[in-house]
Design an enzyme around this catalytic site. Structure first.
Site, short mmCIF file in Angstrom:
data_model
loop_
_atom_site.label_atom_id
_atom_site.label_comp_id
_atom_site.label_asym_id
_atom_site.label_seq_id
_atom_site.Cartn_x
_atom_site.Cartn_y
_atom_site.Cartn_z
N LYS A 208 -4.27 -7.70 -9.06
CA LYS A 208 -4.93 -6.43 -8.36
C LYS A 208 -5.77 -5.70 -10.02
CE LYS A 208 -8.02 -4.07 -6.02
NZ LYS A 208 -9.91 -5.39 -5.05
N ASP A 297 3.92 -8.53 -0.05
CA ASP A 297 4.15 -7.28 1.65
C ASP A 297 3.45 -7.98 2.24
OD1 ASP A 297 5.94 -6.40 3.94
OD2 ASP A 297 5.81 -4.20 2.61
#
Length: 409
Positions: A208, A297
């Site tokens: 990100k 995750d």
């Protein structure tokens, strides 16, 4: 672990459904090893304690002896563990990874024919996730609202760093997101090495970095830099952009085509939210993925859902430098179904195949994978899948017995 024919391998059976899926897994693994090697190899299983069973027997959730056993024998396998509430460890799984520096969480995701999936073409999903396992927000550096630590940290941010972007300082909790060059590069190197060993043609860095430019952006930039300096077998899209800026897009496209023709691994990067869209629309585009801890995750569980759920998703936590590794069920303890014979042992079973591959016992690993394929394709399934297809279910133990028949026939 010095004995490669008769190794001692520690196991943690786990909490909730852990004992059920462990017994099923042990039964199938032992049968496959015996069948593949005709009794010339055997695993000596050594029980070690963690979680509820450890607490009940020793008064501690993670005894020192458990960590020492894994350090000594190098590898272990574990079922799901209860996280203590209100005391002790934030997460036993995270603690094990950090104590043993198991920096790579490796999650292969593939579809097994016959398994119900929300996708029209789930068979297009076949990739391996390398999730950094020791840094990011999972480092556990966070402080509660109204705590003295938050007050001190807010004062430091305000007075020393002139930070003005904490919107509601009076009611804020704070966490710190450490991402390092060293941690990022060793994880990305593991992903590249895996791709080379497995004959893959693509590695994708997911981040990100468009928003978190110095942490997740650093992950991407450090990754590209390391690959370009250390892997002549790879061509990065960062190199493509540089060539395009200097010599034009035509020259860059020619270099890319030349790299592809030479069998080089093509390394690109994708913004995390876009990647979560891409794996639904075009999952076949991705083979090996390297990403940060929190992104990994989300991505791992999203991909597991695409191929039938986390109950069939294997995982390993590995330090490729020291050789320490823990192979584990990736789902929770599911206490609501414990003891009913409903549990699906496939996550732990497939993690056991990763353990066997780690040992170099590929023949036994393949027997188990083929048995699972055969069972699921013919709708021999545990309760989770059977209820979705509205067919009769096998109990956990009966499913394991069926797999034993397949691996020994």
């Amino acid at each position: 672990m010095t004995n490669t024919i008769n190794p001692v391998i520690p196991y943690i059976e786990g909490d909730g459904i852990g004992p059920e899926i462990w017994q099923a897994t042990k039964k199938v693994v032992d049968a496959a090893v015996n069948s593949a090697y005709q009794g010339t190899r055997k695993i000596d299983w050594l029980e070690i304690l963690a979680g509820g069973k450890a607490y009940n027997q020793t008064g501690t959730w993670l005894p020192d002896a458990t960590l020492e056993a894994i350090r000594e024998h190098k590898i272990a396998i574990k079922g799901p563990l209860t996280t203590p509430i209100g005391e002790g460890f934030r997460s036993l799984n995270v603690t094990l990874r950090q104590e043993l520096d198991l920096y790579a969480c490796v999650r292969p995701v593939r579809y097994f024919k016959g398994v119900p999936s929300p996708l029209k073409e789930p068979e297009k999903t076949d990739m391996t996730i390398f999730r950094e396992n020791t840094e990011d927000v999972y480092a556990g550096i966070e402080f509660a609202k109204d705590s003295s630590e938050v007050q001190a940290l807010l004062a430091f941010l305000t007075d020393k760093l002139s930070v003005t972007k904490v919107r509601f300082p009076e009611t804020t909790a704070l966490g710190i997101k450490p991402i390092s060059q060293a941690g990022s590069q060793r994880l990305i190197a593991a992903a590249l090495d895996y791709a080379l060993e497995q004959g893959k043609t693509g590695v994708t860095l997911v981040h990100k970095g468009n928003i978190m430019k110095f942490t997740e952006g650093g992950f991407k930039n450090w990754g590209y830099d390391y690959i370009e300096k250390n892997y002549s077998q790879a061509f990065t899209m960062n190199q493509f952009k540089q060539l395009s800026a200097k010599g034009g897009k035509e020259k860059a496209e020619a270099a890319l085509a030349e790299a592809q023709a030479a069998g080089k691994i093509i390394v690109d990067d994708v913004i995390a939210d876009n990647f979560l869209q891409q794996i639904l629309l075009y999952p076949e585009k991705y083979q090996v993925v390297a990403t940060t801890n929190l992104n990994g995750d989300y991505i791992s569980d999203a991909l597991a859902a695409q191929v039938g759920g986390i109950g069939i998703a294997p995982g390993a936590n590995i330090n490729y430098k020291t050789g320490h590794a823990i192979f584990e069920a990736t789902h929770g303890t599911a206490p609501d179904i414990a003891g009913n014979g409903w549990a699906n042992p496939c996550s732990l079973l497939l993690s056991a195949t990763m353990l066997l591959d780690h040992l170099g016992w590929f023949e036994a690993s393949q027997l188990i994978t083929q048995a699972i394929e055969q069972a699921l394709e013919t709708h021999l399934m545990t309760h989770d899948f059977a209820q979705m297809l509205k067919i009769d279910a096998l109990s956990t133990d009966a499913f394991a017995e069926q797999l034993v028949r397949f691996v020994t026939k």
